[in-house]
Design a protein around this motif. Structure first.
Motif, PDB file in Angstrom:
ATOM      1  N   UNK A  24       0.812  -1.145   0.051  1.00  0.00           N
ATOM      2  CA  UNK A  24      -0.129   0.201  -0.231  1.00  0.00           C
ATOM      3  C   UNK A  24       0.967   1.137   0.083  1.00  0.00           C
ATOM      4  N   UNK A  25       0.450   2.501  -0.406  1.00  0.00           N
ATOM      5  CA  UNK A  25       0.908   3.450  -0.577  1.00  0.00           C
ATOM      6  C   UNK A  25       0.243   4.688   0.294  1.00  0.00           C
ATOM      7  N   UNK A  26       1.019   5.800   0.285  1.00  0.00           N
ATOM      8  CA  UNK A  26       0.516   6.974   1.092  1.00  0.00           C
ATOM      9  C   UNK A  26       1.007   8.258   0.327  1.00  0.00           C
ATOM     10  N   UNK A  27       0.276   9.067  -0.198  1.00  0.00           N
ATOM     11  CA  UNK A  27       0.570  10.542  -0.882  1.00  0.00           C
ATOM     12  C   UNK A  27       1.250  11.279  -0.173  1.00  0.00           C
ATOM     13  N   UNK A  28       2.004  12.370  -0.520  1.00  0.00           N
ATOM     14  CA  UNK A  28       2.504  13.387   0.203  1.00  0.00           C
ATOM     15  C   UNK A  28       1.603  14.139   1.062  1.00  0.00           C
ATOM     16  N   UNK A  29       0.374  14.447   0.340  1.00  0.00           N
ATOM     17  CA  UNK A  29      -0.620  15.066   1.036  1.00  0.00           C
ATOM     18  C   UNK A  29      -0.873  14.577   2.466  1.00  0.00           C
ATOM     19  N   UNK A  30      -1.269  13.221   2.430  1.00  0.00           N
ATOM     20  CA  UNK A  30      -1.527  12.483   3.618  1.00  0.00           C
ATOM     21  C   UNK A  30      -0.429  12.570   4.740  1.00  0.00           C
ATOM     22  N   UNK A  57       8.362   5.679  -5.271  1.00  0.00           N
ATOM     23  CA  UNK A  57       7.197   6.407  -5.275  1.00  0.00           C
ATOM     24  C   UNK A  57       6.304   5.824  -6.409  1.00  0.00           C
ATOM     25  N   UNK A  58       5.077   5.947  -6.508  1.00  0.00           N
ATOM     26  CA  UNK A  58       4.155   5.398  -7.701  1.00  0.00           C
ATOM     27  C   UNK A  58       3.676   6.584  -7.955  1.00  0.00           C
ATOM     28  N   UNK A  59       3.637   6.975  -9.411  1.00  0.00           N
ATOM     29  CA  UNK A  59       3.186   8.435 -10.016  1.00  0.00           C
ATOM     30  C   UNK A  59       1.526   8.001 -10.297  1.00  0.00           C
ATOM     31  N   UNK A  60       1.091   9.311 -10.718  1.00  0.00           N
ATOM     32  CA  UNK A  60      -0.282   9.097 -11.208  1.00  0.00           C
ATOM     33  C   UNK A  60      -1.414   9.164 -10.225  1.00  0.00           C
ATOM     34  N   UNK A  64       1.522   7.229  -4.720  1.00  0.00           N
ATOM     35  CA  UNK A  64       2.131   7.644  -3.351  1.00  0.00           C
ATOM     36  C   UNK A  64       3.415   7.160  -3.059  1.00  0.00           C
ATOM     37  N   UNK A  65       3.759   7.163  -1.784  1.00  0.00           N
ATOM     38  CA  UNK A  65       5.118   6.506  -1.485  1.00  0.00           C
ATOM     39  C   UNK A  65       4.863   5.164  -0.685  1.00  0.00           C
TER      40      UNK A  65
END
Lengths: 164, 164
Positions: A24-30, A57-60, A64-65
């Motif tokens: 699972x990933x979490x974006x910068x914003x979170x 990182x996974x784009x789009x 997220x990271x």
DNA sequence: GGATGAATACTCGGATATTTATTGTCCGAGTCATCCTGG
DNA sequence: CCAGGATGACTCGGACAATAAATATCCGAGTATTCATCC
């Protein structure tokens, strides 16, 4: 000798990412919202962690990271060096080789005692941070925060993370 | 995390002052010339060493600086902290207490694990420098520089020092 | 109804301003030695 | 010749600029999703 503010941010963010389910990933914003940090500035540090092969990182959209390795395989030293740099705190400029009493460079084969002592202190600092992994941090923070607080965090994260 | 350039200057200058006969002094000009340093900037650091009670100054002609204690009683840590400051390298700003998941401050009685780990590394660094005195530095530099070089230095210093 | 295509919204990545700390410099206050004058 | 005083030169001390680094921000490149259209 002060450490970059981003080191604290980076360590906490890596710890958060370590709580995610595998993949699972979490974006910068979170990540920024979690601790009320500047999103754009945090992005800069996350970029450094990416270059250091600590996170990826996974784009789009749905991107997220996420950690690139298991929390047991990431030391605090790696995170600190990724953000703050790998240069030693003390840089010997060999001022003993300057001035009216300087000899030819060949005469200074051995580093000066000051350099040696400072390097030894630096090494002690590095070893202390190398001995501590992100997994250690998580296991230590668990007893501090109550079980309900932990659940609350996990729920908050679950609402913003993206599964593969 | 980089250390001030002045730390290197200060350590070398304290080591030079430790070579003086008891009571004798050496002015800023001589200390700066010895290693080809900026005289005015070095003065700033010597001032910091004076405030830290490591060296003491005698004003007027025939004045200068001399150690305030025996070389065995001055640790490298003291010199480093006098010039670079006494603040820890890592300052925990408690970002865990910020953001939407923050609890009331009373819930954070214990420092966070990250803070603890960084403090432990800092302590290791400090202890390494506290264990090394200026006298140790002198005894270690003696074998490196040849006896003739040592004599040359002592002569150079003798020509510029002021006896009481 | 299903598949295809373009448009869209959201992500990260690097290049660009602003603020802070470090580095570097200058001038003034204080002090001891020297020189001159008077006895 | 000796003593006293004023002068002068040299010292450190703190206040003042210039530079480098850290901090903070913005805009562009890329990608998966989504929606509309066509078969």
């Amino acid at each position: 000798m002060k450490l970059s503010e981003g080191v604290e941010w980076g360590l906490h963010c890596v710890a958060i990412l370590a709580m995610l389910p595998p993949g699972a990933t979490l974006p910068t914003k979170a990540l920024a919202e979690y601790h009320d940090l500047s999103e754009t500035y945090l992005a800069k540090h996350l970029q450094a962690l990416t270059n250091a092969r600590i996170i990826e990182s996974l784009p789009g959209p749905k991107g997220g990271y996420r950690l690139q390795r298991a929390p047991e395989d990431i030391t605090m030293l790696e995170v600190v060096e990724a953000i703050d740099g790998r240069e030693p705190s003390f840089r010997c400029t060999e001022i003993r080789q300057r001035g009216p009493l300087a000899l030819e460079p060949a005469a200074y084969g051995v580093p000066c005692p000051i350099h040696i002592a400072m390097a030894r202190a630096d090494k002690a600092w590095h070893e202390a941070l190398r001995a501590q992994t992100i997994a250690d941090l998580l296991s230590q923070s668990q007893p501090h925060a109550g079980a309900q607080q932990l659940r609350k965090s996990e729920q908050w994260i679950a609402g913003r993370m993206r599964r593969t």
